[in-house]
Design a protein around this motif. Structure first.
Motif, PDB file in Angstrom:
ATOM      1  N   GLU A 100       1.915  17.439   1.549  1.00 49.03           N
ATOM      2  CA  GLU A 100       0.688  17.085   1.386  1.00 49.03           C
ATOM      3  C   GLU A 100       0.524  15.810   0.688  1.00 49.03           C
ATOM      4  OE1 GLU A 100      -1.181  20.166  -1.093  1.00 49.03           O
ATOM      5  OE2 GLU A 100      -0.842  21.855   0.363  1.00 49.03           O
ATOM      6  N   THR A 101      -0.347  15.210   1.011  1.00 53.30           N
ATOM      7  CA  THR A 101      -0.790  13.750   0.318  1.00 53.30           C
ATOM      8  C   THR A 101      -1.466  13.802  -0.835  1.00 53.30           C
ATOM      9  OG1 THR A 101      -1.068  13.060   2.512  1.00 53.30           O
ATOM     10  CG2 THR A 101      -1.754  11.477   0.735  1.00 53.30           C
ATOM     11  N   VAL A 102      -0.874  13.458  -1.905  1.00 48.84           N
ATOM     12  CA  VAL A 102      -1.362  13.376  -3.259  1.00 48.84           C
ATOM     13  C   VAL A 102      -2.155  11.973  -3.698  1.00 48.84           C
ATOM     14  CG1 VAL A 102      -0.684  13.581  -5.728  1.00 48.84           C
ATOM     15  CG2 VAL A 102       0.648  14.552  -4.161  1.00 48.84           C
ATOM     16  N   LEU A 103      -3.245  12.182  -4.071  1.00 41.99           N
ATOM     17  CA  LEU A 103      -4.234  10.972  -4.271  1.00 41.99           C
ATOM     18  C   LEU A 103      -4.187  10.518  -5.892  1.00 41.99           C
ATOM     19  CD1 LEU A 103      -7.046  12.052  -2.069  1.00 41.99           C
ATOM     20  CD2 LEU A 103      -5.310  10.708  -1.469  1.00 41.99           C
ATOM     21  N   GLY A 104      -4.536   9.340  -6.136  1.00 44.23           N
ATOM     22  CA  GLY A 104      -4.808   8.985  -7.788  1.00 44.23           C
ATOM     23  C   GLY A 104      -3.510   8.375  -8.002  1.00 44.23           C
ATOM     24  N   VAL A 105      -2.126   8.312  -7.564  1.00 47.06           N
ATOM     25  CA  VAL A 105      -0.850   7.818  -8.045  1.00 47.06           C
ATOM     26  C   VAL A 105      -0.575   6.604  -7.324  1.00 47.06           C
ATOM     27  CG1 VAL A 105       1.465   8.256  -8.445  1.00 47.06           C
ATOM     28  CG2 VAL A 105      -0.386  10.212  -8.297  1.00 47.06           C
ATOM     29  N   PRO A 106      -0.609   5.399  -8.260  1.00 45.84           N
ATOM     30  CA  PRO A 106      -0.031   4.190  -7.575  1.00 45.84           C
ATOM     31  C   PRO A 106       1.108   4.120  -6.960  1.00 45.84           C
ATOM     32  CG  PRO A 106       0.084   4.227  -9.908  1.00 45.84           C
ATOM     33  CD  PRO A 106      -0.407   5.358  -9.671  1.00 45.84           C
ATOM     34  N   PRO A 107       1.257   3.383  -6.031  1.00 45.37           N
ATOM     35  CA  PRO A 107       2.631   3.304  -5.312  1.00 45.37           C
ATOM     36  C   PRO A 107       3.530   2.572  -6.072  1.00 45.37           C
ATOM     37  CG  PRO A 107       0.856   1.704  -4.452  1.00 45.37           C
ATOM     38  CD  PRO A 107       0.050   2.442  -5.443  1.00 45.37           C
ATOM     39  N   ARG A 108       4.805   2.887  -5.837  1.00 49.89           N
ATOM     40  CA  ARG A 108       5.948   2.552  -6.538  1.00 49.89           C
ATOM     41  C   ARG A 108       6.011   1.027  -5.977  1.00 49.89           C
ATOM     42  NH1 ARG A 108      10.890   6.240  -6.766  1.00 49.89           N
ATOM     43  NH2 ARG A 108      11.444   4.364  -8.067  1.00 49.89           N
TER      44      ARG A 108
END
Length: 393
Positions: A352-360
């Protein structure tokens, strides 16, 4: 021998009975006497009486039919007695006495072709009972011709009538021990043939989607059209009661209905026929017309040997099909047991895709400013507490 001008004639009902016993239609009798079919119908109904040469020819024909009927009844009595003996319906003593009476009737009605040849004694015939095939052939010869014509009146289709009777007798041969011990084997076969003929699945068969040519006679065509407009239960009840001649309880039992329901079906069917054809409001006249309609079509049943062979082939086919289906089911079950997992493995849920976390952000090369800062930091003296370095002593 020339008959006198005023030759005696039997009553109208007896004239019709003699004709039906000889399996003759009114058209055939009219052809022999030299009159029209409507004239023969009027003679049998009692509306008119033949005169002159026609009366002589008609009386001579009825006399010959009476002799043939006596001969046929004597032979039929002998065949029925032998069939009952083969089915085990009577003991040996009763069978022998009945066979003696039948033999006596045959010898009285039919003289032997060779006077010097003696007939076999009844005891010798009692030692040779009918086989199952012979008893089946006797039942088929007795019921099949009339049953095909009745089924045609029930359905209005000639090919379906023949097929229904053949299927009924094939099923009777497969269950012959049960049918032979039935109190009314002819009724058993008739009910089976009617059930098959009235099956609603025939409408999906391509060969029965189009209507067949109607009868050539206008009155027969009108009666058949009225019968086909009735519901199947009403048509069957009317045919059994007014056509075959069963009483009300027997008709109710064969149609699997209560006696009041059968009576209501019969009254409604008669009312529908009388509304379209007022001449048939009398049940007696309706009975005669149904018999005429059934006898106009020259429908022939197959040979009993062909029916028995077809029954055996059908039984072998379905037996082999059942065996093949069972083997396929066993093989499928064994393959499933062989390839199925022995323990439970939970399925892996999809991601599942998690929203709100900035990409590394991956580290990249240093810019020019960052390189100068790094060089400066490395070149300058570092101020701070002295570093403690362990010394080896």
């Amino acid at each position: 021998m020339t008959l006198p001008p005023a030759s005696p004639l039997p009553p109208p009902k007896e004239r019709r009975r003699l004709r039906e016993a000889a399996s003759l239609t009114q058209a055939q009798v009219a052809e022999r006497v030299g009159v029209s079919r409507e004239t023969v119908r009027a003679w049998e109904n009692g509306r008119t009486t033949p005169r002159g040469l026609r009366r002589e020819a008609y009386a001579h024909l009825l006399g010959s039919l009476a002799e043939e009927t006596a001969e046929t009844s004597a032979k039929k009595s002998l065949e029925e007695t032998e069939a009952q003996h083969a089915m085990g319906g009577r003991d040996m003593t009763v069978g022998q006495s009945a066979r003696e009476r039948a033999d006596k009737a045959v010898r009285t009605a039919v003289p032997a072709a060779d006077p010097t040849e003696a007939a076999p004694p009844p005891e010798a015939r009692a030692e040779r009972p009918l086989s199952p095939a012979q008893a089946f052939d006797a039942l088929y010869a007795f019921c099949a011709p009339a049953l095909v014509r009745q089924t045609y009146v029930l359905t209005g289709r000639r090919e379906l009538a023949r097929e229904s009777v053949e299927r009924a007798f094939e099923l009777a041969w497969q269950r012959w021990p049960e049918v032979a011990c039935d109190p009314d084997p002819a009724g058993w076969v008739r009910a089976t043939a009617y059930d098959f003929a009235l099956s609603p699945w025939h409408r999906f068969r391509p060969r029965y989607r189009h209507p067949e040519p109607p009868p050539s006679n206008a009155s027969d065509r009108a009666l058949l059209n009225v019968l086909l407009e009735l519901t199947p239960p009403q048509r069957r009840t009317l045919l059994l009661y007014d056509g075959v001649g069963l009483d009300l309880p027997e008709t109710a039992a064969e149609t699997e209905a209560t006696t009041p329901a059968t009576a209501n079906r019969l009254l409604n069917a008669r009312a529908a026929v009388a509304a379209r054809l007022p001449d048939l409001s009398d049940p007696t006249e309706l009975h005669y017309r149904l018999e005429d309609l059934a006898s106009t079509e020259r429908l022939r049943a197959a040979k009993p040997a062909m029916v028995r062979d077809g029954s055996e082939r059908r039984a072998r086919f379905w037996t082999r099909a059942a065996i093949a289906f069972t083997v396929a089911l066993i093989g499928t079950t064994a393959l499933t047991l062989r390839t199925a997992p022995t323990q439970y493995e939970p399925p892996v849920p999809p991601g599942e895709t998690v929203l709100g976390v900035p990409p590394r952000v991956a580290p990249g090369p240093l810019s020019e400013k960052e390189q100068k800062l790094r060089a400066k930091l490395r070149a300058q003296m570092q101020h701070g507490p002295e570093r403690l370095a362990p010394r080896a002593e």
